[in-house]
Design a protein around this motif. Structure first.
Motif, mmCIF file in Angstrom:
data_model
loop_
_atom_site.group_PDB
_atom_site.id
_atom_site.type_symbol
_atom_site.label_atom_id
_atom_site.label_comp_id
_atom_site.label_asym_id
_atom_site.label_seq_id
_atom_site.Cartn_x
_atom_site.Cartn_y
_atom_site.Cartn_z
ATOM 1 N N PRO A 261 100.877 -15.562 -5.255
ATOM 2 C CA PRO A 261 100.672 -16.439 -6.419
ATOM 3 C C PRO A 261 99.640 -15.835 -7.362
ATOM 4 O O PRO A 261 98.448 -15.970 -7.154
ATOM 5 C CB PRO A 261 100.148 -17.738 -5.789
ATOM 6 N N LEU A 262 100.092 -15.186 -8.419
ATOM 7 C CA LEU A 262 99.156 -14.466 -9.300
ATOM 8 C C LEU A 262 98.586 -15.358 -10.402
ATOM 9 O O LEU A 262 97.488 -15.137 -10.870
ATOM 10 C CB LEU A 262 99.852 -13.240 -9.918
ATOM 11 N N GLN A 263 99.348 -16.304 -10.856
ATOM 12 C CA GLN A 263 98.958 -17.328 -11.849
ATOM 13 C C GLN A 263 98.744 -16.827 -13.273
ATOM 14 O O GLN A 263 98.978 -17.541 -14.217
ATOM 15 C CB GLN A 263 97.722 -18.141 -11.412
ATOM 16 N N HIS A 264 98.276 -15.612 -13.474
ATOM 17 C CA HIS A 264 98.166 -15.083 -14.844
ATOM 18 C C HIS A 264 97.951 -13.587 -14.777
ATOM 19 O O HIS A 264 97.805 -13.018 -13.690
ATOM 20 C CB HIS A 264 97.024 -15.760 -15.616
ATOM 21 N N ALA A 265 97.927 -12.937 -15.967
ATOM 22 C CA ALA A 265 97.658 -11.505 -15.995
ATOM 23 C C ALA A 265 96.521 -11.178 -16.948
ATOM 24 O O ALA A 265 95.935 -10.104 -16.865
ATOM 25 C CB ALA A 265 98.912 -10.748 -16.423
ATOM 26 N N SER A 266 96.191 -12.098 -17.845
ATOM 27 C CA SER A 266 95.110 -11.820 -18.790
ATOM 28 C C SER A 266 93.764 -11.907 -18.069
ATOM 29 O O SER A 266 93.464 -12.936 -17.446
ATOM 30 C CB SER A 266 95.163 -12.833 -19.932
ATOM 31 N N PRO A 267 92.934 -10.848 -18.164
ATOM 32 C CA PRO A 267 91.638 -10.884 -17.468
ATOM 33 C C PRO A 267 90.795 -12.096 -17.861
ATOM 34 O O PRO A 267 90.124 -12.685 -17.017
ATOM 35 C CB PRO A 267 90.951 -9.578 -17.903
ATOM 36 N N ASN A 268 90.868 -12.505 -19.148
ATOM 37 C CA ASN A 268 90.060 -13.662 -19.572
ATOM 38 C C ASN A 268 90.486 -14.928 -18.841
ATOM 39 O O ASN A 268 89.661 -15.704 -18.366
ATOM 40 C CB ASN A 268 90.242 -13.940 -21.073
ATOM 41 N N VAL A 269 91.806 -15.123 -18.778
ATOM 42 C CA VAL A 269 92.293 -16.350 -18.135
ATOM 43 C C VAL A 269 92.013 -16.290 -16.635
ATOM 44 O O VAL A 269 91.559 -17.275 -16.033
ATOM 45 C CB VAL A 269 93.795 -16.568 -18.424
ATOM 46 N N LEU A 270 92.271 -15.138 -16.028
ATOM 47 C CA LEU A 270 92.039 -15.024 -14.577
ATOM 48 C C LEU A 270 90.587 -15.304 -14.234
ATOM 49 O O LEU A 270 90.277 -15.943 -13.227
ATOM 50 C CB LEU A 270 92.442 -13.628 -14.084
ATOM 51 N N LYS A 271 89.689 -14.822 -15.105
ATOM 52 C CA LYS A 271 88.270 -15.055 -14.868
ATOM 53 C C LYS A 271 87.961 -16.553 -14.977
ATOM 54 O O LYS A 271 87.266 -17.118 -14.134
ATOM 55 C CB LYS A 271 87.463 -14.270 -15.893
ATOM 56 N N ALA A 272 88.521 -17.177 -16.008
ATOM 57 C CA ALA A 272 88.283 -18.614 -16.180
ATOM 58 C C ALA A 272 88.885 -19.411 -15.024
ATOM 59 O O ALA A 272 88.379 -20.452 -14.630
ATOM 60 C CB ALA A 272 88.865 -19.084 -17.508
ATOM 61 N N MET A 273 89.981 -18.885 -14.479
ATOM 62 C CA MET A 273 90.611 -19.556 -13.339
ATOM 63 C C MET A 273 89.846 -19.317 -12.039
ATOM 64 O O MET A 273 90.120 -19.956 -11.038
ATOM 65 C CB MET A 273 92.038 -19.027 -13.144
ATOM 66 N N LYS A 274 88.943 -18.320 -12.052
ATOM 67 C CA LYS A 274 88.207 -17.916 -10.841
ATOM 68 C C LYS A 274 89.175 -17.547 -9.718
ATOM 69 O O LYS A 274 89.028 -17.998 -8.564
ATOM 70 C CB LYS A 274 87.288 -19.037 -10.362
ATOM 71 N N ARG A 275 90.167 -16.751 -10.065
ATOM 72 C CA ARG A 275 91.180 -16.404 -9.072
ATOM 73 C C ARG A 275 90.678 -15.384 -8.074
ATOM 74 O O ARG A 275 89.971 -14.444 -8.456
ATOM 75 C CB ARG A 275 92.410 -15.816 -9.780
ATOM 76 N N PRO A 276 91.091 -15.520 -6.806
ATOM 77 C CA PRO A 276 90.757 -14.464 -5.841
ATOM 78 C C PRO A 276 91.455 -13.174 -6.257
ATOM 79 O O PRO A 276 92.543 -13.217 -6.825
ATOM 80 C CB PRO A 276 91.320 -14.981 -4.516
ATOM 81 N N ALA A 277 90.815 -12.062 -6.003
ATOM 82 C CA ALA A 277 91.386 -10.730 -6.264
ATOM 83 C C ALA A 277 91.661 -10.496 -7.746
ATOM 84 O O ALA A 277 92.458 -9.652 -8.100
ATOM 85 C CB ALA A 277 92.672 -10.516 -5.461
ATOM 86 N N HIS A 278 90.960 -11.246 -8.652
ATOM 87 C CA HIS A 278 91.309 -11.083 -10.057
ATOM 88 C C HIS A 278 90.841 -9.761 -10.652
ATOM 89 O O HIS A 278 91.310 -9.353 -11.691
ATOM 90 C CB HIS A 278 90.841 -12.279 -10.898
ATOM 91 N N GLN A 279 89.882 -9.103 -9.974
ATOM 92 C CA GLN A 279 89.468 -7.797 -10.521
ATOM 93 C C GLN A 279 90.349 -6.672 -9.992
ATOM 94 O O GLN A 279 90.191 -5.526 -10.378
ATOM 95 C CB GLN A 279 88.025 -7.425 -10.161
ATOM 96 N N GLU A 280 91.241 -6.969 -9.052
ATOM 97 C CA GLU A 280 92.067 -5.904 -8.459
ATOM 98 C C GLU A 280 93.031 -5.355 -9.497
ATOM 99 O O GLU A 280 93.461 -6.059 -10.395
ATOM 100 C CB GLU A 280 92.892 -6.464 -7.293
ATOM 101 N N LYS A 281 93.379 -4.079 -9.299
ATOM 102 C CA LYS A 281 94.351 -3.484 -10.213
ATOM 103 C C LYS A 281 95.742 -3.807 -9.668
ATOM 104 O O LYS A 281 96.356 -3.026 -8.946
ATOM 105 C CB LYS A 281 94.109 -1.972 -10.285
ATOM 106 N N THR A 282 96.204 -4.976 -10.037
ATOM 107 C CA THR A 282 97.400 -5.503 -9.376
ATOM 108 C C THR A 282 98.647 -4.649 -9.628
ATOM 109 O O THR A 282 99.409 -4.386 -8.698
ATOM 110 C CB THR A 282 97.637 -6.965 -9.821
ATOM 111 N N LEU A 283 98.823 -4.192 -10.885
ATOM 112 C CA LEU A 283 100.048 -3.420 -11.156
ATOM 113 C C LEU A 283 100.099 -2.153 -10.300
ATOM 114 O O LEU A 283 101.151 -1.808 -9.749
ATOM 115 C CB LEU A 283 100.108 -3.024 -12.637
#
Ligand code: SF4
Length: 441
Positions: A261-283
């Motif tokens: 469950p990635l939920q977004h790709a924009s770093p700004n949104v991911l940061k605001a979402m406080k997602r786990p692994a959001h700094q990972e280079k997912t692609l």
């Protein structure tokens, strides 16, 4: 000797597969004590409503279900996520017999005992050792942990269910073994954060068969892979250590399928979402997984219209989608959940814009999905049968399709098929969701 007929319990189970697993546990316990299940309100001595309280719309649905059970039966025990907010239920339905929070099996069972005492009969049918399943016999959900250590800003699950508590690997494996013995052909591993499995217990070992197994995602995957059935992994975040599990998929030990469950790709949104692994280079990570296991199916879910999501954030998400070429994707519009910090982060995105973004997102993904499925025409793949009809038609799923959330394979066969059979199918056609084919002789 107690001559009363066996007391009967009705059950309404709302929400996600995780709630379904809870319902199965409650029912297994009650059946073990001699209660019977009632298919309708009229035949039930008491009704359990297992609620979902995640989104406000789910809460409304839960309240409707409680209202219906009260009107039709009148003796109602409420459990599940909404049980963590008893005042919401009591306000509307002061006469419910009991309200218990998620995971409180014992309290639910206790409340049922109070409402309708169990019948004491030493000869009642004992429950099969694998428990009772509400899912069809050939697949079963396997819950490996409860709660979550993350604090995503849109989510109240940690408030409702607490921090991560992992089940010992030995317990999970014994449950899996029993399910397989009882005829289950596909295990669906679920939790709130599967790749974090065991962090809370420092990956401690527990005994299974003749060996010690670490309570860790990789070790559990390896051992489940030895049971000879399909094992499908849900809710896996792309942490670096997940890389170790991909070779098990390439070797055919567990299904080449990951639900991330990635939920977004924009770093700004991911940061605001406080997602786990959001700094990972997912692609880059997805790319590496595909190199190790070219057949891997990647599924994900996304939220559009998160508070503060700009046009640029959304365009970035669409571009990301084009690059990622995911196989299966779900897209939800952001819905404010009471008590979630995300509601106060920024101004809400207007509903109209949310819906328009969702439609554009799904259109973009439909093109990718259609192309990916079309590439399967001409291939011969394994399909597990979910349903059959009398005219030689059947519906099943390939390794790329999880039940209820992905597509299906519509097929024809010249021989009788049974649910749970795994057959080879020649794929002849495809659309944007499903495949069509014929079973090989
Ligand atoms: S990972 Fe985030 S969204 Fe998922 S349960 Fe935990 S806090 Fe909620």
């Amino acid at each position: 000797m107690d001559d009363r007929p066996a007391p009967r319990v009705g059950l309404v189970s709302l929400g996600c597969p995780k709630a379904l697993v809870d319902s199965e546990r409650i029912i297994t316990q009650l059946r073990a004590e001699g209660y019977e299940l009632s298919k309708d309100y009229a035949g039930a001595d008491v009704v359990i409503v297992n609620t979902c309280g995640f989104l406000d719309s789910a809460k409304a649905e839960s309240l409707d279900a409680i209202g219906e059970a009260m009107a039709e039966n009148g003796k109602v025990v409420v459990t599940g996520c909404m049980g963590a907010q008893p005042e919401l239920i009591r306000d509307k339905f002061p006469d419910v017999l009991a309200i218990t929070g998620p995971q409180k099996y014992e309290s639910v069972v206790e409340a049922i005992h109070k409402a309708v005492p169990p019948k004491h009969d030493p000869f009642f049918d004992l429950v099969p050792p694998q428990g009772l399943k509400l899912t069809p016999r050939h697949y079963a959900y396997l819950k490996i942990s409860e709660g979550c250590n993350n604090r995503c800003s849109f989510c109240i699950i940690p408030q409702l269910r607490g921090d991560l508590v992992s089940r010992p690997a030995g317990d999970v494996l014994r449950e899996a073994e029993k399910l397989v013995k009882a005829g289950v052909k596909e295990l669906l591993v679920i939790s709130q954060d599967t790749s974090a499995y065991g962090v809370d217990v420092k990956y401690t070992e527990s005994k299974w068969r003749d060996r010690e197994v670490r309570t860790k995602f990789f070790d559990l995957s390896r051992e489940l892979g030895s049971l000879g059935v399909w094992t499908r992994m849900h809710y896996v975040y792309p942490y670096p250590h997940v890389d170790d599990v991909i070779p098990l998929m390439a070797d055919g030990k567990i299904l080449p399928y990951l639900d991330i469950p990635l939920q977004h790709a924009s770093p700004n949104v991911l940061k605001a979402m406080k997602r786990p692994a959001h700094q990972e280079k997912t692609l880059a990570r997805l790319q590496r997984w595909r190199e190790i296991c070219p057949d891997i199916t990647l599924r994900s879910t996304f939220i559009v219209g998160f508070p503060g999501e700009t046009d640029e954030d959304f365009e970035l998400l669409l571009d990301w989608l084009d690059e990622a070429q995911l196989d299966r994707v779900g897209c939800f519009t952001y819905e404010p959940v009471s008590g979630a910090p995300a509601n106060d982060i920024a101004l809400p995105v207007p509903d109209e814009v949310k819906r328009e973004r969702q439609a554009r997102f799904m259109e973009r993904q439909a093109v990718i999905s259609e192309r990916k499925l079309a590439a399967k025409i001409g291939r011969t793949i394994d399909v597990i049968i979910d349903d059959t009809d009398e005219d030689g038609g059947a519906e099943g799923r390939s390794m790329a399709d999880a039940p209820e959330i992905d597509g299906v394979v519509h097929l024809r066969a010249d021989r009788p098929l049974r649910t749970g059979d795994i057959v080879r199918v020649d794929i002849e056609d495809a659309d944007e969701h499903d495949l069509y084919g014929t079973v090989r002789e």
